[in-house]
Design a protein around this motif. Structure first.
Motif, mmCIF file in Angstrom:
data_model
loop_
_atom_site.group_PDB
_atom_site.id
_atom_site.type_symbol
_atom_site.label_atom_id
_atom_site.label_comp_id
_atom_site.label_asym_id
_atom_site.label_seq_id
_atom_site.Cartn_x
_atom_site.Cartn_y
_atom_site.Cartn_z
ATOM 1 N N PHE A 14 1.017 -1.370 -0.107
ATOM 2 C CA PHE A 14 -0.079 0.061 -0.112
ATOM 3 C C PHE A 14 0.879 1.403 0.046
ATOM 4 C CE2 PHE A 14 -3.534 -2.645 1.588
ATOM 5 C CZ PHE A 14 -4.493 -2.140 0.904
ATOM 6 N N SER A 40 -3.508 1.111 8.368
ATOM 7 C CA SER A 40 -2.407 0.264 7.989
ATOM 8 C C SER A 40 -2.232 -1.100 8.883
ATOM 9 C CB SER A 40 -1.134 1.068 8.621
ATOM 10 O OG SER A 40 -0.956 1.128 9.908
ATOM 11 N N PHE A 74 2.993 -1.107 4.134
ATOM 12 C CA PHE A 74 2.105 0.135 4.074
ATOM 13 C C PHE A 74 3.007 1.310 4.124
ATOM 14 C CE2 PHE A 74 -1.149 3.010 5.589
ATOM 15 C CZ PHE A 74 -2.161 2.723 5.053
#
Length: 201
Positions: free
Chosen positions: A77, A87, A98
């Motif tokens: 991400f 997250s 993340f």
């Protein structure tokens, strides 16, 4: 290995595409999660760099959709405004990492490297499971019944009583199913049953 970049920021898509292309990766870009879903991505090895906040499907919604489809493409991400709760949710749902924008090159390449290793492990697991399922499909109905009872811990004579067979017949079925499944021990049979979803709780 192909990297799928899904982000509504065109400048970022371009910058990441150039960076990763220069590092030897093949890259495909998408302006939204919906565009990725519509695309024919095939089964090619790779990973996804995914923005969290986009019009249409959000990054987390796309992650949930891909999980429901049993996709093994790891997700890294990318976010400009993610919080800790977001997250944590993404990581718990299987995300590789993340990362906050702006993204450091070293952090990005490290996350991609780990994601590629995860993909290879998942692909190997799926291939192994597919082979096991094919071998299990060669079992006769009676061999399958014996298989299920064996991994429950029943003895041959107990299985014979349960199925209305002789103990000798059960031994023959047991020998045959172990050969077909390529199992070398009872412990391996139990592991196979668990992976096939045949073991009772």
């Amino acid at each position: 290995m192909k990297i799928h970049i899904i982000d509504d920021d065109e400048a970022l898509r371009t910058a990441l595409s150039r960076l990763l292309g220069a590092c030897g990766y093949r890259v495909t870009v998408y302006e939204s999660g919906d565009a990725f879903v519509r695309a024919e991505t095939g089964d090619e090895a790779g990973c996804i760099l995914l923005d969290v906040d986009m019009p249409g499907l959000s990054g987390l919604q796309l992650q949930d959709l891909l999980r429901s489809r049993n996709s093994i493409l790891p997700i890294v991400f990318l976010t400009g405004n993610g919080d800790i709760a977001m997250s944590v949710r993404a990581i718990k749902a299987g995300a590789e990492d993340f990362l906050s924008k702006p993204i450091a090159k070293e952090d990005l390449l490290d996350a991609i490297g780990r994601a590629m290793l995860r993909y290879e492990a998942a692909a190997a697991h799926n291939s192994e499971l597919s082979g096991l399922r094919k071998r299990a499909a060669t079992l006769t109905a009676r061999e399958r019944e014996v298989f299920v009872l064996v991994v429950q811990g029943m003895l041959n004579k107990q299985i014979a009583f349960e199925l209305g067979n002789t103990e000798r017949t059960v031994k023959a079925h047991r020998h045959s199913l172990m050969e077909k499944l390529e199992a070398g021990s009872l412990a391996e049979l139990v592991q196979m049953a668990n992976r096939l979803g045949l073991a009772r709780k």
